[in-house]
Design a protein around this motif. Structure first.
Motif, PDB file in Angstrom:
ATOM      1  N   THR A  39      44.356  36.159 -25.301  1.00 24.32           N
ATOM      2  CA  THR A  39      44.078  34.914 -26.016  1.00 24.32           C
ATOM      3  C   THR A  39      44.908  34.832 -27.278  1.00 24.32           C
ATOM      4  OG1 THR A  39      41.796  34.992 -25.224  1.00 24.32           O
ATOM      5  CG2 THR A  39      42.289  33.469 -27.028  1.00 24.32           C
ATOM      6  N   TYR A  89      46.906  29.347 -30.912  1.00 24.57           N
ATOM      7  CA  TYR A  89      47.094  28.213 -30.008  1.00 24.57           C
ATOM      8  C   TYR A  89      46.604  26.948 -30.673  1.00 24.57           C
ATOM      9  CZ  TYR A  89      46.562  25.235 -25.880  1.00 24.57           C
ATOM     10  OH  TYR A  89      46.638  24.209 -24.979  1.00 24.57           O
ATOM     11  N   GLU A 112      43.158  21.354 -25.719  1.00 27.07           N
ATOM     12  CA  GLU A 112      42.133  22.316 -25.343  1.00 27.07           C
ATOM     13  C   GLU A 112      40.856  21.583 -24.955  1.00 27.07           C
ATOM     14  OE1 GLU A 112      41.429  26.170 -27.605  1.00 27.07           O
ATOM     15  OE2 GLU A 112      39.707  24.960 -28.257  1.00 27.07           O
ATOM     16  N   ARG A 168      42.807  25.743 -21.603  1.00 30.43           N
ATOM     17  CA  ARG A 168      44.008  25.385 -22.364  1.00 30.43           C
ATOM     18  C   ARG A 168      45.147  25.107 -21.381  1.00 30.43           C
ATOM     19  NH1 ARG A 168      43.593  30.049 -27.092  1.00 30.43           N
ATOM     20  NH2 ARG A 168      41.841  29.094 -28.218  1.00 30.43           N
TER      21      ARG A 168
END
Length: 373
Positions: free
Chosen positions: A22, A26, A30, A39
């Motif tokens: 992960t 990011y 999402e 995602r």
């Protein structure tokens, strides 16, 4: 007990998959729902693979549907002709073999033992083959794949249809048909002034051509072949008493068959009925071949054709006998070699070494003789 728990704990760690990676930085699109997070940006490869599979499946479905429609549209447009000509046409329609091959079998008519209607359509269900055909067409401008239907009339053995091979072929198909049809090697290729310049005549004897090109009542083969309505679709018409592939043995009387074989492109769309008159006239041609043609040929023509076939049978028999003799000689050599190997294997190591050395010297002497020559 503690030891057993430790063992299960260790196994549990080994069997537990590693946690998914992960990226906490990011910041793309999402979707969250309770404890689940999706995602899209992390699944680009999977998205492309899924898209490719969907496109392939969609192309397969559309392609097979088009092929089914092409074959069934032509058959439905001509089914009334088959129903009128045969007492036992296949009422169930076409039988499908794969996604590009369809066929129909009809029987129950004078002169004709059976009629096979065979469709060989473009492989629209396979996008890779379609792409290959397109690219190969850019490389070879003479390559033009199309949907083809073949009408194979097998004449009844009791007819008076003569021996002989005759064909009319579209010129651009000459190279292909000569490669695929052994029976047409009996013929000579010429042009005929009364036919379209796009067609060539392949005939074993000129006498056969002259009789087939005569008018029989309302039927004229020349007019049928020159019909501008069907000429664009025409590929070949052949009348033959020989198989398409060269036999390895002389054919028995019950194996000898006479055929009238017609091949043409399948009209599409609104033109699907353009070949109805042509197909109807083929039954007149079959009757002429089975009943009248033999009476018009000169006796010397019949004798020459019979002599050619007798010579062919003798040649096939000689070749088969020679091949059987060679196979028997090979079997004897193999058996003799095996016996020698078994005899040598029972000798002592020293004697085996002597034999190996002797064979090596023989091989060297043979090699030297070849070099001197």
């Amino acid at each position: 007990m503690a030891t057993l728990l430790n063992v299960f704990g260790t196994l549990g760690k080994l069997l537990t998959p590693s946690p998914a990676y992960t990226d906490y930085e990011y910041d793309g699109l999402e979707y969250r729902w309770t404890i689940f997070v999706f995602r899209p940006a992390l699944f680009k490869t999977e998205a492309w693979v899924t898209l490719a599979v969907v496109i392939y499946v969609l192309g397969w479905y559309i392609g097979k549907s088009i092929n089914g429609k092409v074959a069934n549209s032509w058959y439905d447009a001509h089914a009334d002709i088959l129903a009128a000509q045969f007492s036992k046409p296949t009422n169930g329609g076409l039988t499908q073999d794969g996604y590009s091959d369809f066929f129909n079998f009809s029987t129950g008519r004078r002169v004709v033992a059976s009629l096979h209607t065979v469709f060989a359509l473009r492989p629209r269900h396979d996008p890779f083959q379609v792409i290959y055909q397109f690219l190969y067409g850019l490389y070879d401008f003479t390559y033009s794949p199309s949907d083809i239907v073949t009408l194979d009339f097998k004449l009844h053995p009791t007819t008076s249809a003569p021996e002989g091979v005759f064909a009319v072929v579209r010129k651009e198909e000459l190279k292909t048909i000569k490669r695929e049809r052994w029976d047409l090697t009996f013929t000579k290729t010429t042009d005929h002034k009364a036919l379209s310049p796009t067609l060539s005549v392949m005939s074993e004897f000129a006498d056969i051509s002259e009789n087939l090109f005569k008018e029989y009542g309302t039927f004229s083969l020349i007019k049928t072949l020159n019909d501008p309505k069907t000429l664009p679709y025409f590929i070949s018409l052949s009348i033959t008493d020989q198989p398409a592939e060269r036999p390895t043995l002389p054919l028995l009387p019950e194996e000898r068959e006479k055929h009238v074989i017609v091949k043409f492109s399948v009209p599409s769309g609104s033109q699907v009925e353009d070949t109805k008159e042509f197909v109807t006239s083929l039954f007149q041609l079959v009757d002429i071949v089975g009943v009248k043609l033999g009476n018009g040929l000169r006796p010397d023509t019949k004798n020459k054709m019979r002599k050619i076939r007798e010579d062919l049978d003798k040649q096939l028999k000689t070749e088969a006998t020679k091949e059987q003799k060679e196979e028997a000689d090979d079997a004897k050599r193999v058996a003799k070699r095996r016996q020698e190997e078994e005899r040598v294997s029972r000798l002592s190591a020293a004697e085996q070494q002597k034999i190996i050395e002797r064979d090596r010297k023989r091989a060297m002497r043979k090699a030297q003789k070849v070099v001197r020559k």
